[in-house]
Design a protein around this motif. Structure first.
Motif, PDB file in Angstrom:
ATOM      1  N   UNK A   1       0.836  -1.207   0.000  1.00  0.00           N
ATOM      2  CA  UNK A   1       0.000   0.000   0.000  1.00  0.00           C
ATOM      3  C   UNK A   1       0.871   1.257   0.000  1.00  0.00           C
ATOM      4  N   UNK A   2       1.927   1.263   0.811  1.00  0.00           N
ATOM      5  CA  UNK A   2       2.806   2.432   0.881  1.00  0.00           C
ATOM      6  C   UNK A   2       3.462   2.704  -0.470  1.00  0.00           C
ATOM      7  N   UNK A   3       3.943   1.656  -1.131  1.00  0.00           N
ATOM      8  CA  UNK A   3       4.554   1.838  -2.444  1.00  0.00           C
ATOM      9  C   UNK A   3       3.533   2.321  -3.464  1.00  0.00           C
ATOM     10  N   UNK A   4       2.310   1.795  -3.385  1.00  0.00           N
ATOM     11  CA  UNK A   4       1.262   2.242  -4.290  1.00  0.00           C
ATOM     12  C   UNK A   4       0.946   3.725  -4.118  1.00  0.00           C
ATOM     13  N   UNK A   5       0.894   4.178  -2.874  1.00  0.00           N
ATOM     14  CA  UNK A   5       0.613   5.585  -2.613  1.00  0.00           C
ATOM     15  C   UNK A   5       1.759   6.477  -3.117  1.00  0.00           C
ATOM     16  N   UNK A   6       2.998   5.998  -2.966  1.00  0.00           N
ATOM     17  CA  UNK A   6       4.140   6.751  -3.486  1.00  0.00           C
ATOM     18  C   UNK A   6       4.065   6.874  -5.007  1.00  0.00           C
ATOM     19  N   UNK A   7       3.649   5.800  -5.674  1.00  0.00           N
ATOM     20  CA  UNK A   7       3.496   5.858  -7.129  1.00  0.00           C
ATOM     21  C   UNK A   7       2.453   6.885  -7.530  1.00  0.00           C
ATOM     22  N   UNK A   8       1.355   6.930  -6.809  1.00  0.00           N
ATOM     23  CA  UNK A   8       0.315   7.917  -7.097  1.00  0.00           C
ATOM     24  C   UNK A   8       0.866   9.330  -6.931  1.00  0.00           C
ATOM     25  N   UNK A   9       1.589   9.560  -5.846  1.00  0.00           N
ATOM     26  CA  UNK A   9       2.147  10.892  -5.592  1.00  0.00           C
ATOM     27  C   UNK A   9       3.139  11.305  -6.673  1.00  0.00           C
ATOM     28  N   UNK A  10       4.002  10.372  -7.088  1.00  0.00           N
ATOM     29  CA  UNK A  10       4.962  10.684  -8.150  1.00  0.00           C
ATOM     30  C   UNK A  10       4.230  11.024  -9.439  1.00  0.00           C
ATOM     31  N   UNK A  11       3.200  10.237  -9.763  1.00  0.00           N
ATOM     32  CA  UNK A  11       2.435  10.510 -10.974  1.00  0.00           C
ATOM     33  C   UNK A  11       1.753  11.868 -10.943  1.00  0.00           C
ATOM     34  N   UNK A  12       1.142  12.212  -9.814  1.00  0.00           N
ATOM     35  CA  UNK A  12       0.465  13.508  -9.701  1.00  0.00           C
ATOM     36  C   UNK A  12       1.461  14.660  -9.738  1.00  0.00           C
ATOM     37  N   UNK A  13       2.614  14.462  -9.091  1.00  0.00           N
ATOM     38  CA  UNK A  13       3.650  15.500  -9.114  1.00  0.00           C
ATOM     39  C   UNK A  13       4.145  15.727 -10.534  1.00  0.00           C
ATOM     40  N   UNK A  14       4.292  14.656 -11.306  1.00  0.00           N
ATOM     41  CA  UNK A  14       4.745  14.802 -12.687  1.00  0.00           C
ATOM     42  C   UNK A  14       3.727  15.589 -13.514  1.00  0.00           C
ATOM     43  N   UNK A  15       2.444  15.399 -13.229  1.00  0.00           N
ATOM     44  CA  UNK A  15       1.433  16.177 -13.944  1.00  0.00           C
ATOM     45  C   UNK A  15       1.577  17.671 -13.654  1.00  0.00           C
ATOM     46  N   UNK A  16       1.816  17.981 -12.394  1.00  0.00           N
ATOM     47  CA  UNK A  16       2.001  19.380 -12.019  1.00  0.00           C
ATOM     48  C   UNK A  16       3.221  19.978 -12.714  1.00  0.00           C
TER      49      UNK A  16
END
Length: 475
Positions: A335-350
């Protein structure tokens, strides 16, 4: 021998071999799809950078596919040597399903693999692209059959048990193949494979972006392009994966509630259940020590209701309980790794929106650091799924202790030692080749396997290989 039983060592041996193996099919599934996308975009746009990336990742695919085949062969022998009782009882159902996988998927992959790898300059562009698509489809079909077989072991349906032999006999193949957990698990696994490859591609691109920055030059168009594509995949797929995981959790709560109780570290069934962020489950004393919990969140996540009832391990006999400590931590790491992936993806969009996707070294370092995250999450998810099924091989029907072969401990120990030695020699060599390939930057006129001359899309204007100011921003 060191207080170990034959059953434990047989389980450990299978876990060791499948733990190595599962990484490579997941890599092959995601990478085959990526290759199909790259070649399709090259044919559609004529942009030579897509062809360069196709050839670059085709070399990686050839190594990964070979390692996946080699590591998978061992497990078929283990079914006969270490798990003959399981093979005898579940064989009438699992045997045909694995045979279907060979006939519909492996033959498809093997038939078109040679064309994909060595035929770029030997067959027409359309035929070569069709071969690449067939290989990608073959990997997906293979995944479907394997997951259907494993899902049947998790949620068995469509069978009857022969009273004389104890064998599982098929009654309804539709229920067997499309068992209750299969639709959820195939989506979750497919998305996991795509994320594994996305973060490997992002890590490789991040490495070369950082290298170009250290050398005081602009990264090549190919590097920027594959970083852009990887970040798009992370931004789109990782949130979808969270939703897919949630639906699978609801399915698991319905059909395998003991697994849910074990991975949550819950001992008493209760409504308004908290979510344990941390704790140390104690199987002997039937409690979880050092709990850090958020009130009501457990019920909300698992049942989508604040007062939903969450099962506890005490609802089940001790001999039927999965081993909670391992499940508890493997699930939370996933779960922690999955949440980190989401954060990286959203940060890249920004950063993409701000026009700084290629000019933020911190993102590139994090992408490099996160490159194995998909595979680590995959392994933790596999541990959660398989250990959570224990103490059964066929959930609720066939115990693991009744599935093992009548084989002596020294024989299993000997094969275990041999596997460890051979695996580390072979796979250390394979990983070394991959790392050396990754260290090379994709470049114009990249040579793929057995390719002598690059082939460009006919009728298109040659695209400059010099990085453009907006290169990759539209991908």
């Amino acid at each position: 021998m060191f207080g170990l039983s034959a059953l434990f060592l047989a389980r450990f041996q299978f876990a060791f071999t499948v733990g190595f193996h599962i990484v490579f099919p997941a890599f092959s599934i995601g990478l085959a799809a990526y290759l199909a996308v790259l070649e399709g975009l090259w044919l559609k746009t004529g942009r030579s950078a897509y062809l360069d990336l196709f050839k670059y990742w085709l070399k990686v695919f050839s190594v990964v596919f070979g390692m996946g085949v080699v590591s998978g062969l061992v497990m078929s022998y283990e079914f006969g040597t270490n798990w003959s009782s399981f093979s005898q009882k579940a064989g009438p159902i699992l045997g045909p399903m694995l045979a279907y996988e060979v006939m519909t998927a492996f033959f498809l992959e093997a038939g078109f693999l040679g064309v994909m790898m060595f035929g770029l300059n030997r067959v027409g562009k359309g035929l070569h692209f069709a071969a690449t698509c067939m290989v990608s489809i073959g990997t997906l079909i293979s995944m479907s059959w394997i997951l259907s077989s494993n899902s049947w072991m998790q949620t068995p349906r469509g069978y009857r048990i022969d009273e004389a032999t104890g064998r599982f006999l098929p009654v309804d193949w539709w229920q067997i193949v499309f068992n209750p957990s299969f639709p959820y698990r195939i989506v979750h696994m497919g998305l996991a494979a795509f994320l594994c490859v996305a973060f490997i591609v992002a890590g490789v691109a991040g490495w070369h972006l950082l290298k170009a920055r250290r050398e005081g030059r602009q990264a090549s168009e190919q590097v920027r392009l594959m970083f852009s594509m990887a970040m798009w995949m992370a931004a789109i797929v990782s949130p979808i994966q969270v939703l897919a995981g949630d639906t699978q959790g609801l399915n698991t709560l319905e059909y395998q509630p003991a697994k849910i109780a074990a991975l949550e570290g819950d001992w008493e069934s209760e409504s308004h259940a908290p979510e344990l962020l941390f704790g140390i489950p104690d199987m002997k004393n039937e409690t979880t020590h050092f709990k850090i919990a958020i009130p009501y969140l457990g019920s909300l996540i698992l049942t989508h209701s604040l007062d939903g009832k969450v099962p506890g391990l005490k609802d089940y006999p001790k001999e039927d309980r999965p081993y909670s400590p391992l499940l508890f931590f493997s699930f939370r790491i996933m779960i922690a790794l999955g949440m980190l992936m989401v954060l990286v993806g959203l940060w890249s969009l920004y950063l993409r929106w701000k026009g700084k996707l290629y000019d933020t070294p911190l993102l590139h370092r994090i992408a490099l650091f996160m490159s194995p995250a998909g595979f680590l999450a995959l392994l933790c998810g596999w541990i959660t799924t398989e250990v959570g099924r224990q103490p059964f091989t066929v959930y609720g029907l066939l115990r693991t202790s009744d599935s093992v072969s009548p084989i002596a401990l020294p024989n299993i120990a000997t094969s275990m030692i041999a596997f460890v030695i051979v695996y580390f020699i072979v796979f250390t060599g394979g990983i070394t080749i991959l790392l050396r390939t990754f260290a090379e930057e994709p470049h114009p006129d990249q040579h793929g396997p057995a390719e002598d001359q690059p082939q460009r899309a006919a009728g298109t204007t040659q695209v400059s290989h010099q990085p453009q100011p907006d290169a990759g921003m539209a991908e």
